[in-house]
Design a protein around this motif. Structure first.
Motif, PDB file in Angstrom:
ATOM      1  N   ALA A 199     -27.888  33.785 -18.932  1.00 33.69           N
ATOM      2  CA  ALA A 199     -26.792  33.031 -19.665  1.00 33.69           C
ATOM      3  C   ALA A 199     -26.763  31.593 -18.968  1.00 33.69           C
ATOM      4  O   ALA A 199     -25.468  31.253 -18.637  1.00 33.69           O
ATOM      5  CB  ALA A 199     -25.647  33.645 -19.572  1.00 33.69           C
ATOM      6  N   ILE A 258     -30.242  34.244 -23.919  1.00 39.32           N
ATOM      7  CA  ILE A 258     -29.165  33.761 -24.966  1.00 39.32           C
ATOM      8  C   ILE A 258     -29.461  32.231 -24.921  1.00 39.32           C
ATOM      9  O   ILE A 258     -28.766  31.476 -25.803  1.00 39.32           O
ATOM     10  CB  ILE A 258     -27.811  33.905 -24.921  1.00 39.32           C
ATOM     11  N   ALA A 259     -30.503  31.686 -23.933  1.00 38.17           N
ATOM     12  CA  ALA A 259     -30.724  30.253 -24.178  1.00 38.17           C
ATOM     13  C   ALA A 259     -31.273  29.586 -25.231  1.00 38.17           C
ATOM     14  O   ALA A 259     -32.424  30.309 -26.036  1.00 38.17           O
ATOM     15  CB  ALA A 259     -31.627  30.046 -22.821  1.00 38.17           C
ATOM     16  N   ASN A 286     -23.754  32.043 -31.527  1.00 41.84           N
ATOM     17  CA  ASN A 286     -23.185  30.689 -31.864  1.00 41.84           C
ATOM     18  C   ASN A 286     -21.749  30.581 -31.044  1.00 41.84           C
ATOM     19  O   ASN A 286     -21.404  31.567 -30.788  1.00 41.84           O
ATOM     20  CB  ASN A 286     -23.075  30.409 -33.391  1.00 41.84           C
ATOM     21  N   GLY A 322     -20.960  31.331 -17.094  1.00 41.03           N
ATOM     22  CA  GLY A 322     -20.292  30.175 -17.903  1.00 41.03           C
ATOM     23  C   GLY A 322     -19.506  30.805 -19.013  1.00 41.03           C
ATOM     24  O   GLY A 322     -19.116  31.998 -19.044  1.00 41.03           O
ATOM     25  N   ILE A 326     -26.630  36.656 -15.331  1.00 40.17           N
ATOM     26  CA  ILE A 326     -27.177  35.682 -14.310  1.00 40.17           C
ATOM     27  C   ILE A 326     -26.621  34.096 -15.059  1.00 40.17           C
ATOM     28  O   ILE A 326     -27.056  33.728 -16.377  1.00 40.17           O
ATOM     29  CB  ILE A 326     -28.575  35.485 -14.337  1.00 40.17           C
ATOM     30  N   THR A 344     -23.066  36.484 -11.679  1.00 40.71           N
ATOM     31  CA  THR A 344     -23.439  35.831 -10.446  1.00 40.71           C
ATOM     32  C   THR A 344     -23.400  34.319 -11.137  1.00 40.71           C
ATOM     33  O   THR A 344     -23.846  34.085 -12.271  1.00 40.71           O
ATOM     34  CB  THR A 344     -24.447  35.896  -9.512  1.00 40.71           C
ATOM     35  N   ASP A 345     -22.945  33.229 -10.077  1.00 40.96           N
ATOM     36  CA  ASP A 345     -23.020  31.943 -10.538  1.00 40.96           C
ATOM     37  C   ASP A 345     -22.745  31.197  -9.444  1.00 40.96           C
ATOM     38  O   ASP A 345     -22.068  31.526  -8.379  1.00 40.96           O
ATOM     39  CB  ASP A 345     -21.756  31.716 -11.623  1.00 40.96           C
ATOM     40  N   PRO A 346     -23.629  29.952  -9.285  1.00 45.66           N
ATOM     41  CA  PRO A 346     -23.499  29.119  -7.943  1.00 45.66           C
ATOM     42  C   PRO A 346     -22.203  28.607  -7.910  1.00 45.66           C
ATOM     43  O   PRO A 346     -21.705  28.408  -6.627  1.00 45.66           O
ATOM     44  CB  PRO A 346     -24.676  28.055  -8.293  1.00 45.66           C
TER      45      PRO A 346
HETATM   46  P1  NAD Z   1     -22.089  27.232 -18.986  1.00 49.06           P
HETATM   47  O1  NAD Z   1     -22.609  25.914 -18.512  1.00 49.06           O
HETATM   48  O2  NAD Z   1     -20.781  27.452 -19.542  1.00 49.06           O
HETATM   49  O3  NAD Z   1     -22.829  28.364 -18.130  1.00 49.06           O
HETATM   50  C1  NAD Z   1     -23.921  28.101 -17.636  1.00 49.06           C
HETATM   51  C2  NAD Z   1     -23.712  28.828 -16.097  1.00 49.06           C
HETATM   52  O4  NAD Z   1     -24.655  28.847 -15.497  1.00 49.06           O
HETATM   53  C3  NAD Z   1     -22.734  27.889 -15.493  1.00 49.06           C
HETATM   54  O5  NAD Z   1     -21.574  28.346 -14.915  1.00 49.06           O
HETATM   55  C4  NAD Z   1     -23.907  27.513 -14.120  1.00 49.06           C
HETATM   56  O6  NAD Z   1     -23.019  27.226 -12.805  1.00 49.06           O
HETATM   57  C5  NAD Z   1     -24.648  28.620 -14.137  1.00 49.06           C
HETATM   58  N1  NAD Z   1     -25.906  28.428 -13.313  1.00 49.06           N
HETATM   59  C6  NAD Z   1     -26.545  27.078 -13.179  1.00 49.06           C
HETATM   60  N2  NAD Z   1     -28.013  27.520 -12.510  1.00 49.06           N
HETATM   61  C7  NAD Z   1     -27.891  28.910 -12.212  1.00 49.06           C
HETATM   62  C8  NAD Z   1     -28.581  29.729 -11.556  1.00 49.06           C
HETATM   63  N3  NAD Z   1     -29.899  29.333 -11.112  1.00 49.06           N
HETATM   64  N4  NAD Z   1     -28.284  30.993 -11.416  1.00 49.06           N
HETATM   65  C9  NAD Z   1     -27.274  31.611 -11.914  1.00 49.06           C
HETATM   66  N5  NAD Z   1     -26.314  30.706 -12.577  1.00 49.06           N
HETATM   67  C10 NAD Z   1     -26.844  29.276 -12.747  1.00 49.06           C
HETATM   68  O7  NAD Z   1     -23.201  27.319 -20.488  1.00 49.06           O
HETATM   69  P2  NAD Z   1     -22.970  28.043 -21.690  1.00 49.06           P
HETATM   70  O8  NAD Z   1     -22.089  27.579 -22.752  1.00 49.06           O
HETATM   71  O9  NAD Z   1     -22.419  29.527 -21.543  1.00 49.06           O
HETATM   72  O10 NAD Z   1     -24.319  28.414 -22.259  1.00 49.06           O
HETATM   73  C11 NAD Z   1     -25.255  29.465 -21.482  1.00 49.06           C
HETATM   74  C12 NAD Z   1     -26.522  29.796 -22.478  1.00 49.06           C
HETATM   75  O11 NAD Z   1     -25.960  30.133 -23.683  1.00 49.06           O
HETATM   76  C13 NAD Z   1     -27.285  28.158 -22.665  1.00 49.06           C
HETATM   77  O12 NAD Z   1     -28.689  28.706 -22.516  1.00 49.06           O
HETATM   78  C14 NAD Z   1     -26.974  27.915 -23.946  1.00 49.06           C
HETATM   79  O13 NAD Z   1     -28.227  27.333 -24.585  1.00 49.06           O
HETATM   80  C15 NAD Z   1     -26.948  29.475 -24.625  1.00 49.06           C
HETATM   81  N6  NAD Z   1     -26.145  29.332 -25.983  1.00 49.06           N
HETATM   82  C16 NAD Z   1     -24.802  28.639 -25.817  1.00 49.06           C
HETATM   83  C17 NAD Z   1     -23.809  28.615 -26.992  1.00 49.06           C
HETATM   84  C18 NAD Z   1     -22.443  28.250 -26.936  1.00 49.06           C
HETATM   85  O14 NAD Z   1     -21.895  27.979 -28.068  1.00 49.06           O
HETATM   86  N7  NAD Z   1     -21.989  27.784 -25.788  1.00 49.06           N
HETATM   87  C19 NAD Z   1     -24.458  28.982 -28.409  1.00 49.06           C
HETATM   88  C20 NAD Z   1     -25.744  29.339 -28.303  1.00 49.06           C
HETATM   89  C21 NAD Z   1     -26.494  29.495 -26.939  1.00 49.06           C
END
Ligand code: NAD
Length: 268
Positions: A69, A95-96, A122, A11, A8, A35-37
């Motif tokens: 995610a 993983i948030a 990470n 990204g 879910i 899925t993703d919006p």
């Molecule tokens: P990202 O912005 O690349 O991905 C998030 C995705 O969620 C986006 O594509 C967005 O369109 C989608 N989204 C938004 N609202 C939604 C909904 N209601 N339903 C479904 N999808 C929806 O972010 P990311 O870097 O992949 O991070 C994702 C999670 O991973 C975050 O919670 C972050 O805290 C955690 N995290 C990331 C990292 C990192 O290094 N990037 C490290 C540790 C933890």
């Protein structure tokens, strides 16, 4: 593994995890649903033969292990949306960063009846070398922990800790890549100051960190012993070490981890 994996939020992290699982053979592309919006993100998942689906509920209905995610502020909303569709076969993996099991319970997003695993990965997850930690919540048990371990072993390393230690994990390995990037940049600057071309200095600095980390992990030797091995009497390395000690480098790294841990606690 015969489990179907759902994402879910499709990204950066979801893509890194899905690609890692498939590349290491822990699941097949046709068993991955996301899925993703944002339509483009679904197309990215289609491009490596996984199944983009139309909504969060469809992910839950299609898969057994569900990765949450999305960005931290959307986690509760998403979990409340899918909660009525969760069954005993589902393991939920959030993983948030910073979203505690307690806060999910308080917001009526995931209670005691859900198999919930919280993971702090990470950024090197993006290159298959994450350093992650997990804790269990709801009615998640050793079987769920083993499942998550198998998955994350394909994109790096994962360790199980109590939730109260996840802020420390955030301060060390969650924020740690930035400390190491800073260190690599500074080492390269030193190389340039000493006359090396920038591109060679960058490569030497990064490869030095990679090789040193491998020596720690592969030899199992104490870092102090490895350091001593590279310091000959009145040599070049001990001259460099002397400067690092004079600058309080050890305390600076310890304080960085401590400050980031405290900040993670404040945000939780
Ligand atoms: P990202 O912005 O690349 O991905 C998030 C995705 O969620 C986006 O594509 C967005 O369109 C989608 N989204 C938004 N609202 C939604 C909904 N209601 N339903 C479904 N999808 C929806 O972010 P990311 O870097 O992949 O991070 C994702 C999670 O991973 C975050 O919670 C972050 O805290 C955690 N995290 C990331 C990292 C990192 O290094 N990037 C490290 C540790 C933890």
């Amino acid at each position: 593994m015969d489990k179907r994996i759902g994402f879910i939020g499709a990204g950066q992290m979801a893509e890194a995890l899905a690609r890692g699982f498939i590349a290491k053979g822990v699941c097949r592309a046709e068993h991955v649903f996301a899925t993703d919006p944002v339509q483009d993100r679904k197309e990215v998942f289609r491009s490596f033969s996984t199944n983009p689906v139309d909504g969060n509920i469809e992910v839950v209905q299609s898969a057994d292990v569900i990765f949450i995610a999305v960005k931290p502020q959307y986690v509760s909303v998403v979990l409340r949306e899918v909660r009525p569709y969760l069954e005993d076969r589902h393991t939920i993996v959030s993983i948030a960063a910073g979203i505690t099991l307690q806060s999910l319970k308080a917001r009526d997003a995931a209670g005691d009846g859900v198999r919930l695993v919280r993971v702090m990965p990470n950024t090197p997850c993006l290159v298959g070398e994450t350093a992650a930690a997990m804790c269990l919540g709801g009615k998640a048990d050793d079987g769920d922990a083993e499942l998550v371990r198998r998955l994350f072993d394909s994109v790096g390393k994962i360790y199980r800790v109590d939730e109260k230690l996840l802020s420390a994990v955030t301060g060390l390995s969650g924020s740690g890549p930035a400390y190491v990037f800073l260190m690599i940049e500074a080492l390269a600057d030193g190389g340039v100051r000493s006359g090396l071309p920038r591109d060679i200095a960058n490569q030497l600095a990064a490869q030095t960190v990679l090789g040193s980390a491998k020596m720690v992990l592969q030899t199992g030797k104490h870092c102090g012993a490895l350091k001593d091995m590279t310091c000959s009497p009145a040599g070049t390395t001990i001259a460099g070490i002397h400067e690092l000690e004079r600058a309080g480098t050890r305390a600076a790294f310890m304080n960085a981890v401590l400050a980031a841990t405290q900040r993670a606690d404040e945000l939780a």
